[in-house]
Design an enzyme around this catalytic site. Structure first.
Site, PDB file in Angstrom:
ATOM      1  N   SER A  36      -1.576  -8.970  -4.902  1.00  0.00           N
ATOM      2  CA  SER A  36      -1.766  -8.321  -6.367  1.00  0.00           C
ATOM      3  C   SER A  36      -0.488  -8.313  -7.054  1.00  0.00           C
ATOM      4  O   SER A  36       0.632  -7.957  -6.476  1.00  0.00           O
ATOM      5  CB  SER A  36      -2.292  -6.923  -6.263  1.00  0.00           C
ATOM      6  OG  SER A  36      -3.529  -6.717  -5.542  1.00  0.00           O
TER       7      SER A  36
ATOM      8  N   CYS B 125      -7.833   0.289  -4.790  1.00  0.00           N
ATOM      9  CA  CYS B 125      -7.036  -0.796  -4.136  1.00  0.00           C
ATOM     10  C   CYS B 125      -6.682  -0.490  -2.752  1.00  0.00           C
ATOM     11  O   CYS B 125      -6.149   0.730  -2.756  1.00  0.00           O
ATOM     12  CB  CYS B 125      -6.006  -1.289  -5.057  1.00  0.00           C
ATOM     13  SG  CYS B 125      -4.787  -2.621  -4.668  1.00  0.00           S
TER      14      CYS B 125
ATOM     15  N   ASP C 182     -10.122  -3.826  -5.510  1.00  0.00           N
ATOM     16  CA  ASP C 182      -9.352  -5.055  -5.050  1.00  0.00           C
ATOM     17  C   ASP C 182      -8.941  -4.567  -3.560  1.00  0.00           C
ATOM     18  O   ASP C 182      -7.908  -3.743  -3.618  1.00  0.00           O
ATOM     19  CB  ASP C 182      -8.019  -5.118  -5.987  1.00  0.00           C
ATOM     20  CG  ASP C 182      -7.066  -6.081  -5.524  1.00  0.00           C
ATOM     21  OD1 ASP C 182      -7.558  -6.559  -4.634  1.00  0.00           O
ATOM     22  OD2 ASP C 182      -5.977  -6.236  -6.001  1.00  0.00           O
TER      23      ASP C 182
ATOM     24  N   TRP D  32      -8.940  -5.173   0.902  1.00  0.00           N
ATOM     25  CA  TRP D  32      -8.752  -6.193   2.000  1.00  0.00           C
ATOM     26  C   TRP D  32      -9.042  -5.641   3.250  1.00  0.00           C
ATOM     27  O   TRP D  32      -8.733  -4.421   3.516  1.00  0.00           O
ATOM     28  CB  TRP D  32      -7.436  -7.021   1.802  1.00  0.00           C
ATOM     29  CG  TRP D  32      -6.153  -5.900   1.808  1.00  0.00           C
ATOM     30  CD1 TRP D  32      -5.567  -5.379   2.943  1.00  0.00           C
ATOM     31  CD2 TRP D  32      -5.447  -5.198   0.918  1.00  0.00           C
ATOM     32  NE1 TRP D  32      -4.745  -4.452   2.706  1.00  0.00           N
ATOM     33  CE2 TRP D  32      -4.535  -4.257   1.174  1.00  0.00           C
ATOM     34  CE3 TRP D  32      -5.498  -5.260  -0.604  1.00  0.00           C
ATOM     35  CZ2 TRP D  32      -3.678  -3.525   0.441  1.00  0.00           C
ATOM     36  CZ3 TRP D  32      -5.015  -4.552  -1.484  1.00  0.00           C
ATOM     37  CH2 TRP D  32      -3.996  -3.599  -0.793  1.00  0.00           C
TER      38      TRP D  32
END
Length: 702
Positions: free
Chosen positions: A459, A654, A699, A701
């Site tokens: 990012s 995020c 966002d 992961w």
């Protein structure tokens, strides 16, 4: 020819990193053995098929990317599919079966497949076979293998029924249906808990060794024998060691490899990506944001993009093209007995006598590249070997015990051992070759089975208004223990490489500041912008926003805050909405990232509310502080719900998908249910609507 015409089916795949393509190719290979002909295309190749006129059954393999999006290759297909002017019987002639791939660590599990599945049904298409949804969290093969096994009976019934030889009253069910993910009746926006999410095959029962250890704790002789009853990567125990095995068919070899001495021409890692806009940029600054005694090491790197056309906005992501570890590449060359040929050029051809249908040269291996370059920049040598790869290695293994164990690991009977010792252990090719010394595969087999080394996404952690000509990004240096045959501490492929690159110029956290760095301090790296992204500030700056970003998840929000500060300086009379930030870390004095910068933004009024939680610090005072970001969200539930439901605000999340993002999602469901006075199902639908409106953005992961 009659067989091909009468038993042909159309096979489409939509892939992001190659998983769906590999499964589709496996289906095509098996189809031949089952008496079918599969016409295989990527879903993006719309000039090669036409669903409007297709009369053969359709089989679709679809992966999911991002936080629930179809893969890039399917975006055009999905856009056309979602055309609201299409009539309800547009695909009434179509019979299909769909296999979705996903990861239940993400909120919108298998959403790429579900979007297509639902829309096909809405347009009149009928399933000839139940949809399957495979979970990479516990192993795709738990669903993929039985789904493929059941496909042939479903196709057979379809073709017989279409000729009037069998009643079409029922939809064929998938093999081992109870073990498969089938939630087609549910709206795709619902967060469905994976029935096998917490399954860990290696812990499914007490092992013989554990029982012995319990019953004979004081018996040293029995304890000494325990090891003989313990299975491992290289050793199995009954019943598997005595079982008859069902192993996959040998994947047909298709590459012919020639090695030729090189002429020392230069090679570029830019050729490792299909993206046109690859930028070579220098690292102009490197800062360690955490203290040396923090559990995780977090770095900030600044890239000088002033001499390039690279442009970005806060919230964008970009890819870093990274190499494999030098030491691991050298170890692999030694193990393959190819060290003396590492500088040789690799020339590839398709074998004239190959049985692989549609065989093609790997596009991720550029022409006229050295062996070392290919192993360093092109192939994911740490990729977990798939069962087809293990099956291919069997035929190049000399020792009988090694051969048997590799057969077990790729067999149906050895599925639990494969998951425990290969998949869950993150076993790589090098680990495998060291564990089975009699395995001596040729280079061609490795090139056929090792996937492309993927660039790693990061990012943007800055605003170009705040840092003209610069790009910041933040990452944790990934460290993990590899437990193949010996315990080895390893670092992430990209984060370990980046940390090594900047080690000699790294600034301590005490010197971290918002000021720009100087000239280039480290070698250049190659980057490219990820073009599809909606994780951006609202176009209307008066819209209030909530940012949730513990740990390195704060990265894009620093860019948001920098951008907003500059906008407020440029428009002092502007109407700017509130900005809430929920941040969390372990220790206030060790890993409170951007602490001084956040104080600055709070003092200047850019950041209106800052809520920080420290999960490992001892509570101070009578009132226990919030431990995690979701706890702080609970404490401010009225304000959060008011912003989202009554002020048309946006929420951004995020960070870690496995725990944090799920917990935050569950908390949002809970507080919407409580504050709005609705059932949880209704609250989940509200969140789904926010997501569709691009007001709930992630966002995340794993």
């Amino acid at each position: 020819m009659y067989l091909d015409r009468m038993r042909r089916f159309l096979l489409l795949y939509a892939t992001q990193k190659g998983q769906a393509k590999a499964i589709a190719e496996e289906i095509r290979e098996q189809a031949i053995r089952h008496g079918f002909s599969a016409e295989l295309h990527c879903i993006s190749e719309s000039d090669k098929y036409n669903l409007k006129t297709e009369t053969a059954p359709l089989v679709i393999i679809v992966s999911t990317t991002g936080t629930g999006d179809p893969p890039d290759t399917a975006r055009k297909f999905v856009k056309e599919l979602q055309d609201k002017t299409l009539p309800a019987d547009f695909f009434a002639h179509l019979q299909y079966g769909l296999l979705g791939l996903g990861d239940s660590e993400y909120t919108y599990f298998c959403n790429g497949g579900k979007i297509i599945d639902r829309r096909l049904k809405e347009l009149g298409a009928q399933r000839f076979y139940d949809s399957g949804y495979a979970d990479d969290c516990v192993g795709l093969e738990l669903v993929v293998e039985p789904w493929i096994d059941g496909l042939w009976a479903a196709l057979t019934k379809h073709f017989m029924s279409s000729r009037g030889k069998e009643d079409m009253s029922g939809t064929p069910k998938m093999a081992s249906n109870a073990s498969l993910r089938t939630d087609s009746a549910e709206p795709e926006f619902l967060h469905l808990e994976s029935q096998i999410e917490h399954l860990r095959l290696g812990d499914s029962g007490r092992k013989d060794s554990e029982v012995l250890e319990h019953n004979a704790a004081n018996n040293s002789q029995l304890n000494a024998l325990i090891e003989d009853f313990e299975s491992s990567l290289t050793h199995s125990v009954p019943p598997l060691s005595q079982a008859a095995l069902n192993i996959p068919a040998l994947p047909p070899e298709y590459l012919q490899v020639h090695l030729q001495e090189s002429l020392s021409q230069g090679e570029s890692q830019a050729s490792m990506t299909s993206v046109d806009s690859v930028f070579q940029v220098p690292i102009s600054k490197a800062v360690q944001l955490t203290t040396d005694d923090a559990i995780k090491t977090t770095l900030l790197l600044e890239l000088d993009i002033s001499k390039t056309d690279f442009s970005y906005q806060p919230g964008d992501a970009f890819d870093v093209i990274c190499p494999n570890s030098d030491s691991e590449v050298q170890n692999l060359l030694e193990r393959l007995h190819l060290t003396d040929k590492k500088e040789h050029y690799v020339f590839l051809q398709i074998k004239e006598d190959t049985r692989k249908k549609g065989a093609a040269l790997p596009q991720h291996i550029p022409e006229r590249s050295s062996l070392q370059f290919i192993l360093t920049w092109c192939l994911e040598i740490r990729a977990i070997p798939k069962k087809a790869f293990l099956r291919a290695l069997v035929d190049y293994t000399g020792d009988g015990a090694d051969r048997r164990r590799l057969q077990e690991l790729c067999s149906k009977q050895g599925a639990a051992d494969y998951n425990r010792f290969v998949r869950d252990a993150c076993l790589g090719l090098l680990d495998l070759l060291h564990a089975f010394p009699s395995c001596q595969p040729p280079l061609s087999v490795l090139l056929e089975h090792l996937p492309k080394l993927q660039p790693r996404p990061y990012s943007c952690a800055s605003s170009s208004l705040f840092h003209p000509g610069k790009l910041h990004f933040v990452f944790n240096v990934v460290e993990f223990l590899s437990k193949a045959t010996t315990v080895v501490l390893r670092k992430g492929v990209c984060t370990g490489w980046l940390a090594t690159l900047v080690a000699s110029v790294l600034q301590p956290s005490a010197r971290a500041a918002l000021t720009d760095g100087g000239g280039a301090l480290a070698p250049e790296i190659a980057i490219c912008l990820r073009t599809i992204n909606s994780f951006h500030l609202p176009n209307d700056p008066s819209v209030p926003i909530i940012m949730v970003g513990p740990g390195a998840g704060i990265a894009p929000f620093i860019g948001f805050l920098q951008h907003r500060e500059k906008l407020q300086e440029q428009h002092p009379d502007g109407n700017f909405g509130a900005m809430w930030l929920f941040f969390g870390c372990r220790h206030k004095d060790r890993d409170y990232l951007f602490g001084e910068e956040l104080k600055h933004f709070l003092k200047s009024g850019v950041l209106t509310h800052l809520k920080v939680s420290f999960s490992r610090d001892a509570p101070v005072g009578e009132d226990a502080p919030a431990k995690y970001v979701q706890d702080n969200i609970q404490l401010h539930s009225k304000q959060v719900v008011r912003i989202l439901l009554h002020e048309s605000g946006c929420i951004y999340v995020c960070g870690d998908a496995k725990n944090m993002a799920k917990d935050v999602n569950d908390t949002l469901v809970e507080i919407i249910s409580k504050e709005a006075g609705v059932e949880k199902l209704e609250a989940m639908k509200t969140l789904a609507t926010l997501k569709e409106e691009k007001r709930y953005l992630q966002d995340i992961w794993s």
